[in-house]
Design a protein around this motif. Structure first.
Motif, mmCIF file in Angstrom:
data_model
loop_
_atom_site.group_PDB
_atom_site.id
_atom_site.type_symbol
_atom_site.label_atom_id
_atom_site.label_comp_id
_atom_site.label_asym_id
_atom_site.label_seq_id
_atom_site.Cartn_x
_atom_site.Cartn_y
_atom_site.Cartn_z
ATOM 1 N N THR A 151 3.435 4.608 6.268
ATOM 2 C CA THR A 151 4.429 5.770 6.152
ATOM 3 C C THR A 151 4.421 6.304 4.320
ATOM 4 O O THR A 151 4.319 5.785 3.891
ATOM 5 N N ALA A 152 4.789 7.439 4.716
ATOM 6 C CA ALA A 152 5.026 8.083 3.471
ATOM 7 C C ALA A 152 6.013 6.944 2.254
ATOM 8 O O ALA A 152 5.283 7.721 1.463
ATOM 9 N N LEU A 153 6.801 6.792 2.720
ATOM 10 C CA LEU A 153 7.978 5.627 1.873
ATOM 11 C C LEU A 153 6.906 4.835 1.663
ATOM 12 O O LEU A 153 6.895 4.938 0.373
ATOM 13 N N ASN A 154 6.061 4.380 1.857
ATOM 14 C CA ASN A 154 5.256 3.077 1.636
ATOM 15 C C ASN A 154 4.343 3.311 0.766
ATOM 16 O O ASN A 154 3.930 3.262 -0.430
ATOM 17 N N LYS A 155 3.974 4.000 0.866
ATOM 18 C CA LYS A 155 2.719 5.269 -0.125
ATOM 19 C C LYS A 155 3.789 5.613 -1.476
ATOM 20 O O LYS A 155 3.023 5.072 -2.677
ATOM 21 N N LEU A 215 6.790 3.793 -2.852
ATOM 22 C CA LEU A 215 6.604 2.700 -3.069
ATOM 23 C C LEU A 215 5.510 2.028 -3.814
ATOM 24 O O LEU A 215 6.003 1.779 -4.898
ATOM 25 N N GLY A 216 4.515 2.938 -3.923
ATOM 26 C CA GLY A 216 3.532 1.157 -3.497
ATOM 27 C C GLY A 216 3.045 2.339 -4.769
ATOM 28 O O GLY A 216 2.813 1.364 -6.045
ATOM 29 N N ALA A 217 2.882 3.864 -5.206
ATOM 30 C CA ALA A 217 2.205 4.103 -6.047
ATOM 31 C C ALA A 217 3.148 4.610 -7.390
ATOM 32 O O ALA A 217 3.135 3.833 -8.172
ATOM 33 N N ALA A 250 10.544 -3.412 -12.485
ATOM 34 C CA ALA A 250 11.019 -2.379 -11.553
ATOM 35 C C ALA A 250 10.359 -1.716 -10.934
ATOM 36 O O ALA A 250 10.200 -1.614 -9.866
ATOM 37 N N GLY A 251 8.995 -2.098 -11.421
ATOM 38 C CA GLY A 251 7.546 -2.251 -10.703
ATOM 39 C C GLY A 251 6.959 -3.523 -9.957
ATOM 40 O O GLY A 251 6.991 -3.129 -8.444
ATOM 41 N N VAL A 252 7.283 -4.047 -9.942
ATOM 42 C CA VAL A 252 7.326 -5.375 -8.990
ATOM 43 C C VAL A 252 8.326 -5.345 -8.139
ATOM 44 O O VAL A 252 8.198 -4.954 -6.836
ATOM 45 N N LEU A 253 9.709 -4.782 -8.405
ATOM 46 C CA LEU A 253 10.916 -3.934 -6.893
ATOM 47 C C LEU A 253 9.886 -3.570 -6.212
ATOM 48 O O LEU A 253 10.084 -3.100 -4.961
ATOM 49 N N CYS A 254 9.620 -1.992 -6.809
ATOM 50 C CA CYS A 254 8.996 -0.907 -6.302
ATOM 51 C C CYS A 254 7.934 -2.028 -5.116
ATOM 52 O O CYS A 254 7.318 -1.325 -4.324
ATOM 53 N N LEU A 255 6.974 -2.350 -5.330
ATOM 54 C CA LEU A 255 5.849 -3.048 -5.138
ATOM 55 C C LEU A 255 6.239 -3.812 -3.999
ATOM 56 O O LEU A 255 5.523 -3.817 -3.069
ATOM 57 N N ILE A 256 7.667 -4.971 -4.338
ATOM 58 C CA ILE A 256 7.737 -5.612 -2.981
ATOM 59 C C ILE A 256 8.999 -4.801 -2.274
ATOM 60 O O ILE A 256 8.397 -5.421 -0.404
ATOM 61 N N ALA A 257 9.111 -4.113 -2.243
ATOM 62 C CA ALA A 257 9.987 -2.901 -1.208
ATOM 63 C C ALA A 257 8.522 -2.441 0.002
ATOM 64 O O ALA A 257 9.130 -2.772 0.547
ATOM 65 N N ALA A 258 7.546 -2.253 -1.233
ATOM 66 C CA ALA A 258 6.363 -0.704 -0.241
ATOM 67 C C ALA A 258 6.022 -2.562 0.423
ATOM 68 O O ALA A 258 5.943 -2.032 2.108
ATOM 69 N N VAL A 259 5.720 -3.372 0.539
ATOM 70 C CA VAL A 259 4.994 -4.684 1.018
ATOM 71 C C VAL A 259 6.903 -4.551 2.765
ATOM 72 O O VAL A 259 5.909 -4.622 3.864
ATOM 73 N N ALA A 260 7.331 -4.725 2.245
ATOM 74 C CA ALA A 260 9.228 -5.084 2.529
ATOM 75 C C ALA A 260 8.463 -4.029 3.842
ATOM 76 O O ALA A 260 9.167 -4.301 5.452
#
Length: 90
Positions: free
Chosen positions: A2-6, A8-10, A66-76
């Motif tokens: 999804t766009a949200l996943n991309k 959040l990952g970026a 904050a970066g780690v939380l964004c990556l965790i959210a992207a995986v979720a």
């Protein structure tokens, strides 16, 4: 994906890199070179450096978290999206 996943990952990757760069940024206090959050100046540093180094360490830690939380959210988001797709197919 999804766009949200991309997004959040970026954002997570950018924040992790920014945190690493902030950790190596040199700080100074009262004209004294204090070093950086990751590498304080060698020897005995002036007490004036304590606040500068603490501030740099805090900022670095917040940005990296904050970066780690964004990556965790992207995986979720990816996992939830994939589970939603499995239900549609089944």
């Amino acid at each position: 994906m999804t766009a949200l996943n991309k997004v959040l990952g970026a954002a997570g990757v950018v924040l992790l890199l920014a945190g690493a760069l902030l950790g190596f940024r040199t700080v100074s206090a009262s004209g004294a070179n204090c070093g950086s959050a990751f590498r304080p100046a060698g020897g005995i540093t002036p007490m004036a450096c304590d606040n500068a180094l603490n501030g740099a360490s805090t900022l670095t830690t917040i940005v990296i978290i904050a970066g780690v939380l964004c990556l965790i959210a992207a995986v979720a988001v990816k996992v939830l999206h994939d589970r939603g797709q499995e239900k549609v197919v089944a």
